[in-house]
Design a protein around this motif. Structure first.
Motif, short mmCIF file in Angstrom:
data_model
loop_
_atom_site.label_atom_id
_atom_site.label_comp_id
_atom_site.label_asym_id
_atom_site.label_seq_id
_atom_site.Cartn_x
_atom_site.Cartn_y
_atom_site.Cartn_z
N MET A 116 2.03 -0.43 13.01
CA MET A 116 2.95 0.41 12.23
C MET A 116 4.33 -0.25 12.21
O MET A 116 4.95 -0.48 13.26
N ASN A 117 4.80 -0.55 11.04
CA ASN A 117 6.14 -1.12 10.88
C ASN A 117 6.52 -1.01 9.41
O ASN A 117 5.80 -1.53 8.55
N LYS A 118 7.60 -0.32 9.14
CA LYS A 118 8.04 -0.15 7.76
C LYS A 118 8.57 -1.48 7.24
O LYS A 118 9.24 -2.22 7.95
N PRO A 119 8.29 -1.80 5.98
CA PRO A 119 7.48 -1.08 4.98
C PRO A 119 6.04 -1.61 4.92
O PRO A 119 5.35 -1.35 3.94
N PHE A 120 5.62 -2.39 5.92
CA PHE A 120 4.29 -3.00 5.86
C PHE A 120 3.19 -1.96 6.06
O PHE A 120 2.21 -1.92 5.32
N MET A 121 3.33 -1.12 7.08
CA MET A 121 2.31 -0.12 7.34
C MET A 121 3.00 1.16 7.74
O MET A 121 3.78 1.20 8.71
N MET A 122 2.74 2.24 6.98
CA MET A 122 3.36 3.54 7.21
C MET A 122 2.32 4.63 6.97
O MET A 122 1.33 4.42 6.27
N LEU A 123 2.59 5.77 7.57
CA LEU A 123 1.75 6.93 7.30
C LEU A 123 2.15 7.54 5.97
O LEU A 123 3.34 7.69 5.68
N LYS A 124 1.17 7.92 5.19
CA LYS A 124 1.42 8.46 3.86
C LYS A 124 1.94 9.89 4.00
O LYS A 124 1.46 10.69 4.81
N ILE A 125 2.95 10.22 3.22
CA ILE A 125 3.52 11.56 3.20
C ILE A 125 2.68 12.42 2.26
O ILE A 125 2.61 12.17 1.06
N VAL A 140 -3.93 -8.28 9.60
CA VAL A 140 -3.05 -8.31 8.44
C VAL A 140 -1.85 -7.43 8.74
O VAL A 140 -1.98 -6.22 8.88
N ALA A 141 -0.70 -8.05 8.88
CA ALA A 141 0.53 -7.33 9.20
C ALA A 141 1.68 -8.32 9.03
O ALA A 141 1.48 -9.44 8.51
N ASP A 142 2.85 -7.90 9.44
CA ASP A 142 3.98 -8.83 9.45
C ASP A 142 3.86 -9.71 10.68
O ASP A 142 4.73 -9.75 11.56
#
Length: 976
Positions: A477-486, A552-554
């Motif tokens: 989890m790290n914005k904006p790569f992976m975030m929880l959907k609102i 797959v991430a930053d």
């Protein structure tokens, strides 16, 4: 000797003819010897191009040699060959169907990609082995295909290793078409970081490449050139490069053709030109030398000219227009007929050698299969659904067979690709091409590669297809790569996530056809190596352990991580930078109105003002036109007056400079010329000052205590830190520079005293930067800094990037997915999808209101007293100086009067001050000097000569009063 050779040749022809006739007696069916597994006669088909009979000739000779050497003890080959127009896929399909009706065991060729694709489709449908020897940039997954040409990825790695060995930092890649770029992928990818720079130039259509070569010569400062084109075209490119002046000792060339040894390079061998290439056929090997001699013996000296047109294309004559280079003695003989040429050594082309190896490979595979099962070759019909049951077995045995052929070790991976090859590195010398080393895809030990990476890049396993496969993706989890959907609805699985990584996976899945499940990393770490336990954590660990297929991430690619995982080409480039609070604006300088001009300009303006005033004063005194009567009514004055006194000259110039003018006007041509030039000078200077004044008054500079990494290192007020585990920490911890290692040690020491200097997440470091308000700086990737600066007010990025790296997709070593993901990322990059995704998640999504610009868009900031305070100081200072000068003048004049009248200075000053402050009148009486002309005459003994008009005094208009009529002789109506 020649008679013996002719006898052998006739005997061999009779044997072949007898074998063919015996095979015709079988009446289209095959008999078996003594219970053997193979029929007596095995028919193999060959499809060859009409324009190039060399491969057809090689195919015939290879079949004859297999039969002569008894590779199949109880069987022999017969051929069925068909000629096709290049690219004629329709007739290729028709010819294959005709061959199948007569029963064939394998099909060789054709060379054109279009026709080969159709032939392969038919072979896959009817399970017939298909053997190719051509270079193919398409990495196809076929069950019944064997290709003896080295794999494009292997060639790409070989070329990249050669560039690394020569330490090329900048180079020009001249390529023929886009398909050729597939063998240059490693070179192109290696130019992404700052370590290398590659300039790509495509050959224009036609035969004239001089304009492109001239552009390289004059428009670039690059002396390393990489030529990737067909063999015959490479020779023409080099000739035209020599014509424009590129073929000198200053330039280095790498030619990708494996047949450079077949070209006539005599014109380049004596110019000290650095030309290097690979070759897969080593003419010095005994096996190759024996085959070449055997084939050459069939060509007699008497009829060589008649056959050279055929065999020249087949062998590649080493020195003729057909492609051979003679020895140094032959060169001399060709230019001096007195020298007899020695034996010409005809060099074998790569395609010729591959055809030979392909026939032997098929024969050896059948020999191995002969002892295990009985094989029958039956006719097939393209209109039926019947297939050949032994085709798959033969292909598998061909993949397992290993032997030394003319092109080195012949072995394949499970996909039918030849990835493990050994090639000679050759360089042009005066005596021709000389071997300077050997490149091996597995072990590079025969050549001293300075920067060679000899690790084997294992071949791709095409039996594992990405299509319809489900991959487990580990991420963090790290914005904006992976975030929880609102969302107001409950979400699960991949639907609960959004961000750049999710969109990237979606695009790759569409391109490659796979499915995926997103899994958040368990320990919340990117992945770093523990030096004590020598174990990885984070996403790296999960991929190594098989918990996830890819990461797959930053996730930045560095040296340590590349030892643990294989990474794709970067999908995003970045570097480490410094996150810090946005600095406050500096207070405007008191005399900011002086900033439009530099100090030296102000000094020169003062010198100009002083100099022009002095010059004006001198010229005015020299010029007769500036001397005039002070009283216009006196026609014959005794005295003339000059208005340009020293003070008046300074007053005139300062008035012009201040755009105010004065009551003094020049009369002479010389003084008017000086005045005009001065006015022009003041016009330009005042206009320039006015134009720059507004920007200097409005623009406010920021107070930046830190502008670079050096500033941060050389101070002790601002603490700094980074994420404790990750590539950023490795950048400082493993740096070869002692200063950065010292900074890392400082971080560790501060973190022990005050926990939080080395946070676990980037968000914690960002919050600490805001909380400490200028007392803490945070190192993080530039992409994350850009995202936070766009959304969090009060943050900004300090300085330039500290390094250059990229985010890549991580997977296990020797993973079969790497080539597919590289191709997918290249496609997304070419189509602009990667830039579109970054713009979406950095500039558009979840941005909110953002940080409003100061004063709003297009608003003008009003000037405050701090901006123009210096002007008021000048005003007050000027008034104070004027008051001082007024007091001095007041004191001096009253002192003079007091001396003349015999009074005191205080009394006179008191009287004058009372009169000035009473404001009762705007006029006052004139105090004259007391004169006693009579006593003067008596005292001197001489009468005083006085002007009668001056003795009369002046009236209210400034003219002399009328004298008495008797004394002056002037009538009462006027004055003389």
């Amino acid at each position: 000797m020649w008679e013996f050779k002719r006898t052998c040749f006739v005997f061999l022809s009779i044997c072949v003819t007898h074998s063919v006739c015996q095979s015709l007696l079988h009446n289209s069916h095959y008999d078996y010897n003594g219970g053997g597994g193979l029929p007596d006669v095995i028919k193999i088909g060959g499809l060859f191009d009409e324009a190039d009979p060399s491969e057809e000739t090689a195919f015939k000779h290879a079949v004859d040699r297999v039969n002569a050497e008894r590779v199949l003890p109880r069987s022999r080959f017969i051929t069925q060959m068909e000629r096709l127009s290049f690219g004629d896929s329709y007739h290729a399909s028709t010819k294959v169907c005709q061959m199948m009706t007569e029963g064939i065991a394998a099909i060789f060729g054709p060379q054109s990609p279009e026709a080969a694709s159709h032939v392969q489709s038919i072979c896959d449908a009817f399970e017939i082995p298909h053997i190719e020897t051509k270079w193919d940039y398409k990495i196809r997954k076929e069950n019944y295909l064997i290709n003896l040409y080295p794999h494009p990825m292997t060639l790409s790695r070989a070329y990249n290793d050669l560039v690394e060995a020569f330490a090329w930092e900048t180079y020009v890649i001249i390529y023929e078409n886009n398909e050729r770029l597939y063998t240059l992928q490693d070179l192109i990818k290696a130019s992404t970081p700052n370590t290398r720079k590659a300039v790509l130039k495509q050959l224009p259509e036609g035969d004239d490449y001089r304009s492109l070569l001239k552009d390289i010569l004059y428009a670039t400062d690059i002396f390393n050139i990489f030529i990737d084109c067909a063999t015959d075209k490479a020779l023409e490119v080099m000739k035209q490069a020599q014509q424009v002046g590129l073929m000198t000792y200053q330039y280095s060339f790498i030619i990708t053709s494996l047949d450079l040894h077949t070209l006539d390079l005599v014109d380049f061998s004596y110019g000290d030109i650095n030309i290097t290439a690979y070759r897969i056929v080593d003419p010095e090997r005994p096996e190759v030398d024996a085959i070449v001699k055997q084939w050459n013996s069939q060509i007699s000296v008497d009829n060589y000219n008649s056959r050279s047109q055929i065999y020249g294309q087949y062998y590649g004559n080493y020195g003729s227009d057909q492609g051979y280079m003679p020895s140094a003695r032959n060169v001399a003989a060709s230019r001096n007929p007195a020298l007899p040429p020695d034996n010409e050594q005809r060099m074998m082309k790569t395609e010729t050698a591959l055809i030979y190896d392909a026939v032997f490979l098929f024969g050896k595979a059948l020999h191995v299969l002969d002892s295990s099962q009985r094989i029958d070759i039956k006719p097939l019909n393209c209109d039926s659904k019947d297939t050949w049951q032994h085709g798959y077995s033969i292909i598998n045995y061909m993949k397992m067979v290993q032997f030394q052929g003319l092109t080195g070790l012949i072995q394949f991976n499970t996909s039918g690709y030849r990835t493990d090859v050994q090639m000679d590195v050759v360089q042009l010398k005066q005596n021709g091409l000389r071997k300077i080393g050997t490149w091996d895809s597995k072990f590079v030990t025969k050549f001293n590669w300075a920067k060679q990476n000899a690790t084997e890049e294992t071949a791709q396993d095409d039996s594992i297809d990405l299509k319809n496969r489900t991959l487990t993706v580990t991420t963090i989890m790290n914005k904006p790569f992976m975030m929880l959907k609102i969302s107001t609805d409950p979400l699960a699985g991949n639907d609960q996530f959004e961000g750049y990584t999710v969109d990237l996976l979606n695009e790759l899945s569409k391109e490659l056809g796979f499915k995926y499940n997103i899994k958040l990393v368990t320990d919340g770490a990117y992945g770093s190596l523990n030096p004590e336990t020598d174990e990885w954590n984070g996403m790296i660990r999960e991929v190594i352990d098989g918990v996830a297929d890819i990461a797959v991430a930053d996730l930045s690619v560095n040296k340590d991580r590349q030892k643990a995982l294989d990474f794709t080409m970067p999908f995003m480039n970045l570097g480490i930078s410094i996150l810090y609070v946005e600095p406050k604006y500096k207070a405007p300088e008191l005399f900011s109105f002086m900033n439009p001009f530099a100090v030296d300009v102000w000094m020169y303006m003062f010198y100009a003002f002083f100099g022009v005033s002095i010059v004006l004063f001198i010229i005015a005194r020299v010029s007769p036109m500036e001397w005039d009567c002070p009283h216009p009514c006196i026609e014959d004055p005794d005295e003339l007056e000059n208005q340009f006194t020293l003070l008046n000259s300074f007053w005139f110039t300062i008035g012009s400079l201040m755009q105010q003018g004065s009551d003094i006007a020049p009369k002479a041509t010389s003084t008017r010329m000086i005045a005009g030039i001065w006015w022009f000078f003041t016009l330009i200077m005042v206009s320039s000052y006015t134009a720059n004044l507004a920007s200097f008054l409005l623009v406010q500079l920021k107070d930046e205590p830190i502008k670079s990494l050096q500033d941060l290192q050389n101070q002790d007020v601002v603490k700094y830190g980074c994420v404790g585990s990750g590539s950023t920490a490795s950048f400082f911890r493993d740096s070869p520079f002692p200063e950065r290692v010292e900074m890392w040690n400082n971080m560790l020491e501060w973190d022990k005293r005050t926990p939080g200097i080395l946070p676990k997440k980037n968000a914690e470091g960002r919050d600490k930067v805001l909380k400490d308000e200028g007392k803490y700086a945070f190192f993080m990737e530039s992409t994350v800094i850009e995202y936070n600066v766009e959304r969090v007010c009060g943050l900004y990025q300090v300085g330039n990037l500290l390094d250059s790296k990229g985010y890549g997709v991580g997977m296990r070593k020797n993973s079969p997915y790497r080539q597919y993901f590289n191709g997918g990322i290249l496609t997304l990059q070419e189509n602009g999808i990667l830039d579109k995704l970054k713009r979406k998640w950095w500039k558009e999504e979840r941005k909110g209101t953002g940080c409003a610009a100061d004063g709003g868009a297009g608003a003008v900031t009003p000037l405050r007293i701090a901006n123009v305070g210096g002007v008021f100081v000048v005003l007050v200072g000027g008034c104070a100086v004027a008051i001082i000068f007024a007091f001095v003048e007041f004191f001096w004049e009253n002192r003079k009067i007091a001396t003349e009248e015999g009074g005191t200075v205080v009394e006179e000053m008191s009287k004058e001050l009372k009169f000035a402050l009473s404001c009762s009148s705007n006029t006052k009486p004139v105090k004259k000097e007391k004169k006693d002309s009579l006593s003067s005459e008596q005292g001197n003994g001489e009468p005083q000569d006085s002007n009668q008009y001056l003795d009369l005094g002046l009236d209210s208009y400034g003219f002399p009063n009328a004298p008495p009529r008797a004394n002056g002789g002037i009538n009462q109506d006027g004055y003389t």
